[in-house]
Write a protein that holds these residues in place. Structure first.
Motif, mmCIF file in Angstrom:
data_model
loop_
_atom_site.group_PDB
_atom_site.id
_atom_site.type_symbol
_atom_site.label_atom_id
_atom_site.label_comp_id
_atom_site.label_asym_id
_atom_site.label_seq_id
_atom_site.Cartn_x
_atom_site.Cartn_y
_atom_site.Cartn_z
ATOM 1 N N ASP A 20 0.845 -1.194 0.000
ATOM 2 C CA ASP A 20 0.000 0.000 0.000
ATOM 3 C C ASP A 20 0.879 1.242 0.000
ATOM 4 N N ASP A 21 1.105 1.805 -1.174
ATOM 5 C CA ASP A 21 1.919 3.004 -1.318
ATOM 6 C C ASP A 21 1.031 4.163 -1.751
ATOM 7 N N GLY A 22 0.522 4.876 -0.799
ATOM 8 C CA GLY A 22 -0.303 6.026 -1.144
ATOM 9 C C GLY A 22 -1.475 6.139 -0.209
ATOM 10 N N PRO A 23 -2.168 7.263 -0.309
ATOM 11 C CA PRO A 23 -3.318 7.474 0.572
ATOM 12 C C PRO A 23 -4.491 6.591 0.160
ATOM 13 N N PRO A 24 -5.394 6.311 1.087
ATOM 14 C CA PRO A 24 -6.609 5.586 0.709
ATOM 15 C C PRO A 24 -7.348 6.387 -0.361
ATOM 16 N N LEU A 25 -8.054 5.701 -1.237
ATOM 17 C CA LEU A 25 -8.748 6.378 -2.333
ATOM 18 C C LEU A 25 -9.639 7.509 -1.836
ATOM 19 N N ARG A 26 -10.344 7.294 -0.734
ATOM 20 C CA ARG A 26 -11.261 8.320 -0.241
ATOM 21 C C ARG A 26 -10.529 9.583 0.209
ATOM 22 N N GLU A 27 -9.195 9.481 0.448
ATOM 23 C CA GLU A 27 -8.404 10.639 0.859
ATOM 24 C C GLU A 27 -7.442 11.104 -0.236
ATOM 25 N N ASP A 28 -7.408 10.398 -1.360
ATOM 26 C CA ASP A 28 -6.529 10.751 -2.467
ATOM 27 C C ASP A 28 -7.013 12.075 -3.065
ATOM 28 N N PRO A 29 -6.145 13.096 -3.119
ATOM 29 C CA PRO A 29 -6.571 14.407 -3.623
ATOM 30 C C PRO A 29 -7.207 14.343 -5.013
ATOM 31 N N GLY A 81 -12.596 13.258 -17.191
ATOM 32 C CA GLY A 81 -11.499 12.545 -17.843
ATOM 33 C C GLY A 81 -10.811 11.514 -16.971
ATOM 34 N N LYS A 82 -11.504 11.011 -15.974
ATOM 35 C CA LYS A 82 -10.938 10.001 -15.077
ATOM 36 C C LYS A 82 -11.657 8.675 -15.289
ATOM 37 N N ASP A 83 -11.054 7.610 -14.816
ATOM 38 C CA ASP A 83 -11.615 6.273 -14.979
ATOM 39 C C ASP A 83 -12.792 6.086 -14.030
ATOM 40 N N PRO A 84 -14.016 5.885 -14.555
ATOM 41 C CA PRO A 84 -15.186 5.749 -13.690
ATOM 42 C C PRO A 84 -15.188 4.473 -12.847
ATOM 43 N N SER A 85 -14.387 3.479 -13.206
ATOM 44 C CA SER A 85 -14.364 2.239 -12.421
ATOM 45 C C SER A 85 -13.679 2.431 -11.066
ATOM 46 N N ILE A 86 -13.086 3.600 -10.840
ATOM 47 C CA ILE A 86 -12.457 3.910 -9.549
ATOM 48 C C ILE A 86 -13.480 3.750 -8.422
ATOM 49 N N ILE A 87 -14.718 4.092 -8.697
ATOM 50 C CA ILE A 87 -15.772 4.033 -7.678
ATOM 51 C C ILE A 87 -16.007 2.598 -7.204
ATOM 52 N N ASP A 88 -15.714 1.619 -8.049
ATOM 53 C CA ASP A 88 -15.930 0.218 -7.685
ATOM 54 C C ASP A 88 -14.811 -0.349 -6.820
ATOM 55 N N LEU A 89 -13.713 0.403 -6.655
ATOM 56 C CA LEU A 89 -12.584 -0.074 -5.860
ATOM 57 C C LEU A 89 -12.819 0.187 -4.375
ATOM 58 N N LYS A 110 -8.303 1.546 0.535
ATOM 59 C CA LYS A 110 -6.980 1.144 0.058
ATOM 60 C C LYS A 110 -6.531 2.132 -1.008
ATOM 61 N N SER A 111 -5.228 2.216 -1.212
ATOM 62 C CA SER A 111 -4.709 3.150 -2.216
ATOM 63 C C SER A 111 -4.990 2.639 -3.624
ATOM 64 N N LEU A 112 -4.985 3.550 -4.569
ATOM 65 C CA LEU A 112 -5.199 3.175 -5.966
ATOM 66 C C LEU A 112 -4.085 2.254 -6.436
ATOM 67 N N LYS A 113 -2.859 2.569 -6.061
ATOM 68 C CA LYS A 113 -1.713 1.772 -6.502
ATOM 69 C C LYS A 113 -1.826 0.332 -6.015
ATOM 70 N N SER A 114 -2.283 0.138 -4.790
ATOM 71 C CA SER A 114 -2.383 -1.222 -4.262
ATOM 72 C C SER A 114 -3.474 -2.025 -4.961
ATOM 73 N N GLN A 115 -4.449 -1.349 -5.543
ATOM 74 C CA GLN A 115 -5.559 -2.046 -6.196
ATOM 75 C C GLN A 115 -5.387 -2.164 -7.699
#
Length: 154
Positions: free
Chosen positions: A24-33, A59-67, A71-76
């Motif tokens: 887990d390298d990075g902030p949790p998705l809910r806290e990711d700026p 212009g962002k990936d809408p599947s982010i909401i399903d993660l 957990k951080s984006l990088k870890s997922q």
């Protein structure tokens, strides 16, 4: 240790343990700026579909909401966070503009593919998103070079 964790049984036995460990390298998705505002929208009760539309609009990936938001984006994602797309759109890339002009003039896409191949270029370029850069669409996948779990003596 991880080797004593019962969750190891849920891993793919044909891949190495190292390739399946998420650090887990990075902030949790809910806290990711980059994504905090979208998770706030969910917390305020907006439907996931509306939030996905907002992600797509921006212009962002809408599947982010399903993660998993904890957990951080990088870890997922199993790899590095997507880089900014700073190259020219494919249709404006100097090495491909003449082929997109051919399309605009009404030539069939197969004729354009033949022209690409004739000129020593990859004809599958025409299958990519014409509004994104070539670099952003041709990233190399991480290759698993470790020992498969089923063959690992540990």
């Amino acid at each position: 240790p991880l080797r004593e964790d019962p969750a190891i049984l849920d891993l793919d036995h044909d891949k190495s343990l190292k390739s399946q460990q998420n650090q887990d390298d990075g902030p949790p998705l809910r806290e990711d700026p980059e994504y905090v505002k979208y998770f706030k929208m969910l917390a305020m009760g907006l439907p996931a579909g509306a939030v996905k539309n907002a992600l797509q609009r921006d212009g962002k990936d809408p599947s982010i909401i399903d993660l998993d938001p904890d957990k951080s984006l990088k870890s997922q994602s199993g790899g590095p966070v997507e880089e900014k797309d700073d190259g020219p759109p494919l249709c404006e890339d100097p090495q491909f503009t003449k082929y997109f002009k051919m399309l605009k003039m009404g030539l069939p896409i197969d004729a354009v593919r033949n022209a690409l191949q004739r000129d020593g270029k990859d004809p599958t370029i025409m299958d990519l998103d014409h509004n994104k850069s070539l670099k952003s669409q041709t990233k190399n996948e991480v290759i698993d070079t470790g020992i498969a779990l089923k063959d690992d003596p540990e």
